[in-house]
Scaffold this active site. Structure first.
Site, short mmCIF file in Angstrom:
data_model
loop_
_atom_site.label_atom_id
_atom_site.label_comp_id
_atom_site.label_asym_id
_atom_site.label_seq_id
_atom_site.Cartn_x
_atom_site.Cartn_y
_atom_site.Cartn_z
N ALA A 111 0.88 -1.17 0.00
CA ALA A 111 0.00 0.00 0.00
C ALA A 111 0.92 1.22 0.00
O ALA A 111 2.07 1.14 0.43
CB ALA A 111 -0.87 -0.03 1.25
N GLY A 128 0.52 -4.86 0.90
CA GLY A 128 -0.63 -4.89 0.00
C GLY A 128 -0.33 -5.59 -1.33
O GLY A 128 -1.26 -6.09 -1.98
N GLU A 188 -0.69 -9.16 -0.57
CA GLU A 188 -2.12 -9.35 -0.30
C GLU A 188 -2.91 -9.41 -1.61
O GLU A 188 -3.86 -10.18 -1.74
CB GLU A 188 -2.63 -8.24 0.63
CG GLU A 188 -2.06 -8.41 2.04
CD GLU A 188 -2.34 -7.24 2.96
OE1 GLU A 188 -1.96 -6.10 2.60
OE2 GLU A 188 -2.93 -7.44 4.02
N GLU A 195 4.44 -5.15 7.41
CA GLU A 195 3.70 -4.05 8.04
C GLU A 195 4.11 -3.78 9.48
O GLU A 195 4.15 -2.63 9.91
CB GLU A 195 2.18 -4.32 7.99
CG GLU A 195 1.56 -4.08 6.62
CD GLU A 195 1.56 -5.31 5.72
OE1 GLU A 195 2.34 -6.24 5.97
OE2 GLU A 195 0.77 -5.33 4.76
N1 CAA Z 1 4.60 3.10 -0.62
C1 CAA Z 1 5.00 4.26 -1.17
N2 CAA Z 1 6.16 4.40 -1.84
C2 CAA Z 1 6.95 3.31 -1.96
C3 CAA Z 1 6.58 2.05 -1.42
C4 CAA Z 1 5.35 1.98 -0.72
N3 CAA Z 1 4.89 0.84 -0.20
N4 CAA Z 1 7.56 1.17 -1.67
C5 CAA Z 1 8.51 1.85 -2.39
N5 CAA Z 1 8.14 3.12 -2.56
C6 CAA Z 1 8.85 4.19 -3.25
C7 CAA Z 1 10.01 4.73 -2.42
O1 CAA Z 1 9.56 5.66 -1.45
C8 CAA Z 1 10.87 5.35 -3.50
O2 CAA Z 1 10.28 6.58 -3.88
P1 CAA Z 1 11.16 7.94 -3.98
O3 CAA Z 1 12.19 7.62 -5.04
O4 CAA Z 1 10.15 8.96 -4.39
O5 CAA Z 1 11.79 8.13 -2.64
C9 CAA Z 1 10.69 4.38 -4.67
O6 CAA Z 1 9.47 3.69 -4.42
C10 CAA Z 1 11.80 3.37 -4.79
O7 CAA Z 1 11.91 2.69 -3.55
P2 CAA Z 1 13.31 2.54 -2.75
O8 CAA Z 1 14.21 3.67 -3.06
O9 CAA Z 1 12.97 2.31 -1.31
O10 CAA Z 1 13.87 1.23 -3.43
P3 CAA Z 1 14.87 0.16 -2.78
O11 CAA Z 1 15.28 -0.73 -3.89
O12 CAA Z 1 15.91 0.84 -1.98
O13 CAA Z 1 13.96 -0.68 -1.74
C11 CAA Z 1 11.99 -1.86 -1.02
C12 CAA Z 1 12.91 -1.47 -2.19
C13 CAA Z 1 12.74 -2.81 -0.06
C14 CAA Z 1 10.77 -2.59 -1.60
C15 CAA Z 1 11.57 -0.59 -0.24
O14 CAA Z 1 11.06 0.36 -1.18
C16 CAA Z 1 10.51 -0.82 0.78
O15 CAA Z 1 10.79 -1.31 1.85
N6 CAA Z 1 9.23 -0.45 0.48
C17 CAA Z 1 8.15 -0.53 1.41
C18 CAA Z 1 7.66 -1.97 1.57
C19 CAA Z 1 6.56 -2.04 2.60
O16 CAA Z 1 6.75 -1.78 3.78
N7 CAA Z 1 5.35 -2.43 2.16
C20 CAA Z 1 4.21 -2.53 3.00
C21 CAA Z 1 3.39 -1.28 2.91
S1 CAA Z 1 2.15 -1.16 4.18
C22 CAA Z 1 0.82 -2.00 3.57
O17 CAA Z 1 0.86 -2.62 2.52
C23 CAA Z 1 -0.40 -1.92 4.47
C24 CAA Z 1 -1.54 -2.80 4.14
O18 CAA Z 1 -1.47 -4.00 4.24
C25 CAA Z 1 -2.83 -2.20 3.81
#
Ligand code: CAA
Length: 260
Positions: A66, A112, A115, A135
């Protein structure tokens, strides 16, 4: 219909829906969820689409979750509403479609993203996929059905470990524990998904729809899956597909199903 964050492509009986926000690793913001919902509903309503493949653009991410930036300032009420709306609009919708959905997981499938893949009926991933429900590392829990569908697929103990540790697993491990049906080399991902989709598309769409309903019923609280199976089995006898399938068998020819 014009979409900003997804692409759709139909070839024969197979529609591919591609989530296309590569700069944000295909994260599911509100608009993307709405566009996906619209596209899935349109595919289901289109009588010639028999299988849907959902994937992410690029080779890095299926969906990285998400959109964290969108909910970072949410209140308790807004958090609950986000989960409720998401589940109603997309995740439950996908699981309950009568048209089978294959998730082709081509990279990160986190939160998400996993999911969404778990809402699909079948999952195929590439060996470089990285999957998890991270999460709790953000101070929240999975909100798009992950606490329910992950234990259904891999068992409660393994689901507990993945959720509590926020750990990512690779495609081969996901295949070992039954989180995905098949793990293949990245170059073979779409071909494998399309081959399976083609095989499925030759079978009776109405019977597959009834099968989805009966299988889902076994996982719904308060519903008796065996009773649903009996009802759906009965209903299938009233379809053109049943007449065609049994007649083709007797006449020793391949059936030509209409889905009616
Ligand atoms: N939401 C918003 N933006 C995201 C994102 C997310 N879930 N995942 C990645 N991005 C964005 C980053 O912020 C970044 O944007 P900017 O360049 O504008 O800063 C871009 O995508 C590239 O990401 P990274 O620079 O972080 O890339 P990386 O290769 O260094 O890392 C990754 C990759 C490990 C997937 C890392 O991006 C990450 O940890 N992402 C989040 C994963 C996460 O926690 N997902 C769960 C979300 S919560 C959820 O899903 C709730 C639910 O159940 C309803």
């Amino acid at each position: 219909m014009e979409f900003q964050n997804i692409l759709t492509q139909t070839e024969g009986a197979i529609q591919t829906i591609t989530i296309n926000r590569p700069k944000q690793l295909n994260a599911l913001n509100k608009q993307t969820i709405e566009e996906l919902s619209t596209a899935f509903k349109a595919a289901e309503a289109n009588g010639s689409v028999r299988v849907i493949i959902v994937t992410g653009t690029g080779d890095k991410a299926f969906v990285a979750g998400a959109d964290i930036k969108e909910f970072a300032n949410f209140s308790v009420e807004q958090g609950a509403e986000l989960a409720q709306k998401g589940q109603d609009t997309l995740f439950n919708l996908v699981e309950r479609l009568k048209t089978p959905v294959i998730a082709a997981v081509n990279g990160f499938a986190l939160g998400g993203g996993l999911e969404l893949a778990m809402s699909a009926h079948i999952r195929i991933c590439s060996s470089n996929a990285k999957m998890g429900l991270p999460e709790v590392s953000l101070g929240v829990i999975p909100g798009y059905g992950g606490t329910q569908r992950l234990p259904q697929l891999i068992g409660k103990g393994r689901a507990n470990e993945l959720v509590f540790s926020a750990q990512m697993i690779d495609g081969n491990r996901a295949e070992q524990i039954g989180l995905v049906n098949h793990c293949v080399e990245p170059e073979a991902l779409m071909e494998t998904a399309n081959k399976l989709a083609t095989k499925i598309s030759r079978n009776s769409p109405s019977a597959i729809g009834f099968a989805i309903e009966a299988i889902n019923a076994g996982f719904e609280a308060g519903t008796n899956g065996y009773d649903t199976e009996i009802r759906s089995f009965g209903k299938s006898f009233g379809t053109d597909d049943f007449k065609e399938g049994t007649t083709a068998f007797i006449e020793k020819r391949k059936p030509s199903f209409t889905g009616k």
